[in-house]
Write a protein that holds these residues in place. Structure first.
Motif, PDB file in Angstrom:
ATOM      1  N   ARG A 248       0.904  -1.199   0.097  1.00 43.67           N
ATOM      2  CA  ARG A 248      -0.102  -0.071  -0.038  1.00 43.67           C
ATOM      3  C   ARG A 248       0.931   1.131   0.111  1.00 43.67           C
ATOM      4  O   ARG A 248       0.394   2.236  -0.399  1.00 43.67           O
ATOM      5  CB  ARG A 248      -1.028   0.068   1.240  1.00 43.67           C
ATOM      6  N   GLU A 249       2.188   1.078   0.738  1.00 44.86           N
ATOM      7  CA  GLU A 249       2.824   2.261   0.637  1.00 44.86           C
ATOM      8  C   GLU A 249       3.640   2.750  -0.599  1.00 44.86           C
ATOM      9  O   GLU A 249       4.057   1.820  -1.459  1.00 44.86           O
ATOM     10  CB  GLU A 249       3.994   2.126   1.722  1.00 44.86           C
ATOM     11  N   GLU A 250       3.251   3.900  -1.198  1.00 41.64           N
ATOM     12  CA  GLU A 250       3.928   4.267  -2.406  1.00 41.64           C
ATOM     13  C   GLU A 250       5.362   4.065  -2.526  1.00 41.64           C
ATOM     14  O   GLU A 250       6.068   4.482  -1.846  1.00 41.64           O
ATOM     15  CB  GLU A 250       3.330   5.598  -2.734  1.00 41.64           C
ATOM     16  N   GLY A 251       5.857   3.028  -3.633  1.00 39.13           N
ATOM     17  CA  GLY A 251       7.141   3.044  -3.786  1.00 39.13           C
ATOM     18  C   GLY A 251       7.883   1.859  -2.648  1.00 39.13           C
ATOM     19  O   GLY A 251       8.975   1.764  -2.512  1.00 39.13           O
ATOM     20  N   GLY A 252       6.846   1.241  -1.847  1.00 35.86           N
ATOM     21  CA  GLY A 252       7.243   0.313  -1.139  1.00 35.86           C
ATOM     22  C   GLY A 252       8.102  -0.752  -1.439  1.00 35.86           C
ATOM     23  O   GLY A 252       8.999  -1.204  -1.462  1.00 35.86           O
ATOM     24  N   VAL A 253       7.401  -1.610  -2.549  1.00 35.93           N
ATOM     25  CA  VAL A 253       7.917  -2.642  -3.142  1.00 35.93           C
ATOM     26  C   VAL A 253       9.223  -2.232  -4.177  1.00 35.93           C
ATOM     27  O   VAL A 253      10.125  -3.118  -4.074  1.00 35.93           O
ATOM     28  CB  VAL A 253       6.732  -3.554  -4.031  1.00 35.93           C
ATOM     29  N   LEU A 254       9.237  -1.220  -4.548  1.00 36.45           N
ATOM     30  CA  LEU A 254      10.060  -0.623  -5.655  1.00 36.45           C
ATOM     31  C   LEU A 254      11.153  -0.351  -4.742  1.00 36.45           C
ATOM     32  O   LEU A 254      12.366  -0.736  -5.245  1.00 36.45           O
ATOM     33  CB  LEU A 254       9.576   0.764  -6.245  1.00 36.45           C
ATOM     34  N   SER A 255      11.183   0.126  -3.484  1.00 40.05           N
ATOM     35  CA  SER A 255      12.225   0.291  -2.677  1.00 40.05           C
ATOM     36  C   SER A 255      12.953  -1.029  -2.592  1.00 40.05           C
ATOM     37  O   SER A 255      14.260  -1.029  -2.400  1.00 40.05           O
ATOM     38  CB  SER A 255      12.004   1.098  -1.265  1.00 40.05           C
ATOM     39  N   VAL A 256      12.431  -2.010  -2.224  1.00 38.34           N
ATOM     40  CA  VAL A 256      12.806  -3.507  -2.016  1.00 38.34           C
ATOM     41  C   VAL A 256      13.594  -3.850  -3.077  1.00 38.34           C
ATOM     42  O   VAL A 256      14.697  -4.394  -3.294  1.00 38.34           O
ATOM     43  CB  VAL A 256      12.077  -4.340  -1.499  1.00 38.34           C
ATOM     44  N   VAL A 257      12.946  -3.837  -4.449  1.00 42.32           N
ATOM     45  CA  VAL A 257      13.490  -3.930  -5.671  1.00 42.32           C
ATOM     46  C   VAL A 257      14.724  -3.277  -5.806  1.00 42.32           C
ATOM     47  O   VAL A 257      15.850  -3.861  -6.523  1.00 42.32           O
ATOM     48  CB  VAL A 257      12.631  -4.005  -6.862  1.00 42.32           C
ATOM     49  N   GLU A 258      14.726  -1.973  -5.658  1.00 35.31           N
ATOM     50  CA  GLU A 258      16.220  -1.558  -5.695  1.00 35.31           C
ATOM     51  C   GLU A 258      17.262  -1.747  -4.814  1.00 35.31           C
ATOM     52  O   GLU A 258      18.160  -1.730  -5.256  1.00 35.31           O
ATOM     53  CB  GLU A 258      15.935   0.047  -5.328  1.00 35.31           C
ATOM     54  N   VAL A 259      16.855  -2.268  -3.551  1.00 34.86           N
ATOM     55  CA  VAL A 259      17.955  -2.955  -2.631  1.00 34.86           C
ATOM     56  C   VAL A 259      18.344  -4.217  -3.325  1.00 34.86           C
ATOM     57  O   VAL A 259      19.641  -4.684  -3.518  1.00 34.86           O
ATOM     58  CB  VAL A 259      17.367  -3.191  -1.485  1.00 34.86           C
ATOM     59  N   LEU A 260      17.431  -4.937  -4.114  1.00 33.52           N
ATOM     60  CA  LEU A 260      17.605  -6.163  -4.678  1.00 33.52           C
ATOM     61  C   LEU A 260      18.797  -5.795  -5.836  1.00 33.52           C
ATOM     62  O   LEU A 260      19.555  -6.777  -6.082  1.00 33.52           O
ATOM     63  CB  LEU A 260      16.459  -6.717  -5.553  1.00 33.52           C
ATOM     64  N   GLU A 261      18.931  -4.752  -6.466  1.00 31.07           N
ATOM     65  CA  GLU A 261      19.609  -4.434  -7.811  1.00 31.07           C
ATOM     66  C   GLU A 261      20.927  -3.697  -7.124  1.00 31.07           C
ATOM     67  O   GLU A 261      21.843  -3.888  -7.865  1.00 31.07           O
ATOM     68  CB  GLU A 261      19.024  -3.668  -8.548  1.00 31.07           C
ATOM     69  N   GLU A 262      20.926  -2.885  -6.146  1.00 30.22           N
ATOM     70  CA  GLU A 262      22.096  -1.913  -5.874  1.00 30.22           C
ATOM     71  C   GLU A 262      22.466  -2.067  -4.366  1.00 30.22           C
ATOM     72  O   GLU A 262      23.545  -1.517  -4.028  1.00 30.22           O
ATOM     73  CB  GLU A 262      21.480  -0.672  -5.791  1.00 30.22           C
ATOM     74  N   GLY A 263      22.015  -3.177  -3.528  1.00 30.34           N
ATOM     75  CA  GLY A 263      22.523  -3.239  -2.250  1.00 30.34           C
ATOM     76  C   GLY A 263      23.779  -4.002  -1.981  1.00 30.34           C
ATOM     77  O   GLY A 263      24.042  -4.641  -3.003  1.00 30.34           O
ATOM     78  N   SER A 264      24.175  -4.354  -0.919  1.00 29.88           N
ATOM     79  CA  SER A 264      25.239  -5.136  -0.523  1.00 29.88           C
ATOM     80  C   SER A 264      24.750  -6.492  -0.532  1.00 29.88           C
ATOM     81  O   SER A 264      23.433  -6.733  -0.638  1.00 29.88           O
ATOM     82  CB  SER A 264      25.732  -4.745   0.849  1.00 29.88           C
ATOM     83  N   PRO A 265      25.602  -7.374  -0.662  1.00 30.18           N
ATOM     84  CA  PRO A 265      25.432  -8.923  -0.763  1.00 30.18           C
ATOM     85  C   PRO A 265      24.149  -9.233   0.480  1.00 30.18           C
ATOM     86  O   PRO A 265      23.172  -9.933   0.188  1.00 30.18           O
ATOM     87  CB  PRO A 265      26.583  -9.662  -0.571  1.00 30.18           C
ATOM     88  N   PRO A 266      24.556  -8.920   1.771  1.00 30.33           N
ATOM     89  CA  PRO A 266      23.533  -9.243   2.594  1.00 30.33           C
ATOM     90  C   PRO A 266      22.115  -8.557   2.524  1.00 30.33           C
ATOM     91  O   PRO A 266      21.074  -9.345   2.764  1.00 30.33           O
ATOM     92  CB  PRO A 266      24.044  -8.995   3.946  1.00 30.33           C
ATOM     93  N   SER A 267      22.003  -7.199   2.000  1.00 34.46           N
ATOM     94  CA  SER A 267      21.026  -6.406   1.821  1.00 34.46           C
ATOM     95  C   SER A 267      20.081  -7.118   0.712  1.00 34.46           C
ATOM     96  O   SER A 267      18.952  -7.261   0.760  1.00 34.46           O
ATOM     97  CB  SER A 267      21.360  -5.031   1.568  1.00 34.46           C
ATOM     98  N   ARG A 268      20.991  -7.665  -0.452  1.00 38.12           N
ATOM     99  CA  ARG A 268      20.168  -8.202  -1.598  1.00 38.12           C
ATOM    100  C   ARG A 268      19.494  -9.565  -1.074  1.00 38.12           C
ATOM    101  O   ARG A 268      18.446  -9.691  -1.613  1.00 38.12           O
ATOM    102  CB  ARG A 268      21.117  -8.542  -2.888  1.00 38.12           C
ATOM    103  N   GLU A 269      20.169 -10.311  -0.207  1.00 35.39           N
ATOM    104  CA  GLU A 269      19.736 -11.507   0.031  1.00 35.39           C
ATOM    105  C   GLU A 269      18.226 -11.275   0.991  1.00 35.39           C
ATOM    106  O   GLU A 269      17.494 -11.879   1.070  1.00 35.39           O
ATOM    107  CB  GLU A 269      20.652 -12.260   1.080  1.00 35.39           C
ATOM    108  N   HIS A 270      18.331 -10.158   1.963  1.00 29.61           N
ATOM    109  CA  HIS A 270      17.303  -9.704   2.646  1.00 29.61           C
ATOM    110  C   HIS A 270      15.871  -9.596   1.860  1.00 29.61           C
ATOM    111  O   HIS A 270      14.765  -9.786   1.838  1.00 29.61           O
ATOM    112  CB  HIS A 270      17.506  -8.756   3.633  1.00 29.61           C
ATOM    113  N   ALA A 271      16.353  -8.690   0.724  1.00 32.50           N
ATOM    114  CA  ALA A 271      15.374  -8.060  -0.425  1.00 32.50           C
ATOM    115  C   ALA A 271      14.869  -9.130  -0.976  1.00 32.50           C
ATOM    116  O   ALA A 271      13.625  -9.297  -1.228  1.00 32.50           O
ATOM    117  CB  ALA A 271      16.067  -7.111  -1.147  1.00 32.50           C
ATOM    118  N   VAL A 272      15.530 -10.142  -1.661  1.00 34.85           N
ATOM    119  CA  VAL A 272      14.923 -11.341  -2.302  1.00 34.85           C
ATOM    120  C   VAL A 272      14.148 -12.154  -1.356  1.00 34.85           C
ATOM    121  O   VAL A 272      13.264 -12.805  -1.712  1.00 34.85           O
ATOM    122  CB  VAL A 272      15.709 -12.123  -3.102  1.00 34.85           C
TER     123      VAL A 272
END
Length: 383
Positions: free
Chosen positions: A230-254
């Motif tokens: 429901r939060e505007e850009g909520g899922v998108l912010s997680v997807v951005e971590v999926l692409e740009e985050g550190s390895p642990p962050s990307r694992e949390h995102a996926v």
């Protein structure tokens, strides 16, 4: 920075030698002054404790006797006394489990938590950093949870300074290892503030990792999944971590996206696809950790048009799975073109890795004498 405690203590490496120099007699004198001196002497002694405990574990042990008088200073009406005491206690607690517990035993939680609601943002920030460090102790976690800190920490995430938000999120993430705390945190509607923080921070940093780790835990609940979508850009912010985050962050995102899709595929599949998750997932299928690769592949399977049973999927290749997804998206879409290009690259990388794996297996089953001299590798192949 690597650990939560390193994050909390921020001194320069060039000053380490200076901070560690103090004789036993000098340390004893500081303990006497912080416990029985005049107000100004106590403040000066607390500042000395802060300086001497920034890098020295030896000094933290010797000066642990100052914990009780420092906690008493937290109840002073003087801002200078409170600030000096908090910062001294913070450095005493860093990388010292016994001091963490002793500080809570001495009654520090009540004044520290009251500072979380202070209009003085500096005092609020110092108290948040102290609670972040104290909450790293498994002994302290239930005591901090029971003290009423969680609602105020969520409030700091909403309204505090950027640094205070970082420390509050890290403290909440520490406390989230207690299952009941997750429901308490979720009941305070933290998702909008967490998403706002994630949008504003560098996705490759430790604070982003802590934030994404907390979100991954919260989307285990239907209320958390609903709030994120429901939060505007909520899922998108997680997807951005999926692409740009550190390895642990990307694992949390996926992990967060996979939890959502597994909980209700028909509800969340389109949401995740619409935010362009495919390129990041493709990259993780060959570049992530073993566990992360498995999560990425599983999510790609769920994102395809037809949910086949597992035994039917075993014969499918990654290329078939992703082709099935991108074929349903309108040609010319930027994310689609990016996904197609990356798919080709990932398939090539995957084939090269498979070939290297087969070569290594061949070397294992053949003895050196069985290999032609010209074909023997000059060194162990890189992984």
């Amino acid at each position: 920075m690597g650990s939560s405690e390193n994050w909390a203590s921020t001194e320069s490496s060039s000053s380490r030698g200076l901070y560690g120099r103090a004789s036993a007699a000098e340390l004893e004198g500081i303990i006497v002054r912080v416990g029985s001196g005049e107000e100004e002497q106590k403040v000066q002694a607390a500042m000395e404790i802060r300086r001497l405990t920034k890098t020295s574990s030896r000094n933290r042990r010797h000066l642990s006797l100052a914990v009780d008088p420092l906690v008493a200073m937290l109840r002073s009406p003087s801002y200078e006394s409170c600030e000096a005491a908090i910062l001294a206690l913070l450095n005493l607690a860093v990388k010292d489990e016994r001091n963490k517990i002793s500080i809570v035993d001495a009654g520090a939680l009540e004044p520290l938590i009251s500072f979380l609601d202070s209009t003085n943002l500096d005092l609020q920030g110092f108290a948040t950093a102290a609670l972040f460090t104290l909450s790293a102790s498994s002994v302290n976690k239930p005591r901090i949870s029971a003290s009423g800190a969680i609602p105020l920490l969520v409030k700091v995430v909403e309204e505090g300074s950027q640094q205070a938000k970082m420390d509050a999120i890290a403290a909440l993430q520490n406390l989230s290892t207690i299952q009941d705390n997750l429901r308490s945190i979720l009941s305070l509607h933290p998702i909008p503030s967490l998403v706002s923080f994630l949008k504003s921070c560098d996705k490759s940093t430790k604070p982003a990792e802590k934030c994404c780790a907390l979100l991954e835990l919260l989307v285990n609940f239907d209320e958390g999944r609903t709030a994120l979508t429901r939060e505007e850009g909520g899922v998108l912010s997680v997807v951005e971590v999926l692409e740009e985050g550190s390895p642990p962050s990307r694992e949390h995102a996926v992990g967060a996206l996979l939890t959502m899709c597994e909980s209700d595929r028909s509800r969340y599949r389109e949401v995740i696809l619409r935010e362009g998750a495919i390129p990041g997932l493709l990259e993780l299928t060959v570049q992530g950790s073993v566990q992360c690769q498995a999560k990425a592949r599983r999510l790609l399977e769920l994102l395809r048009e037809s949910p086949y049973r597992r035994r039917q999927l075993e014969a499918d290749t990654l290329e078939n799975i992703v082709s099935s997804i991108v074929s349903k998206v309108v040609d010319g879409d930027e994310q689609t073109e990016k996904a197609k290009k990356m798919l080709a690259e990932m398939v090539q990388i995957s084939m090269e890795q498979s070939l290297r794996h087969l070569q290594r297996r061949a070397l294992v089953v053949c003895t050196p004498t069985e290999l032609p001299l010209a074909n023997r590798p000059s060194q162990v192949p890189s992984k």
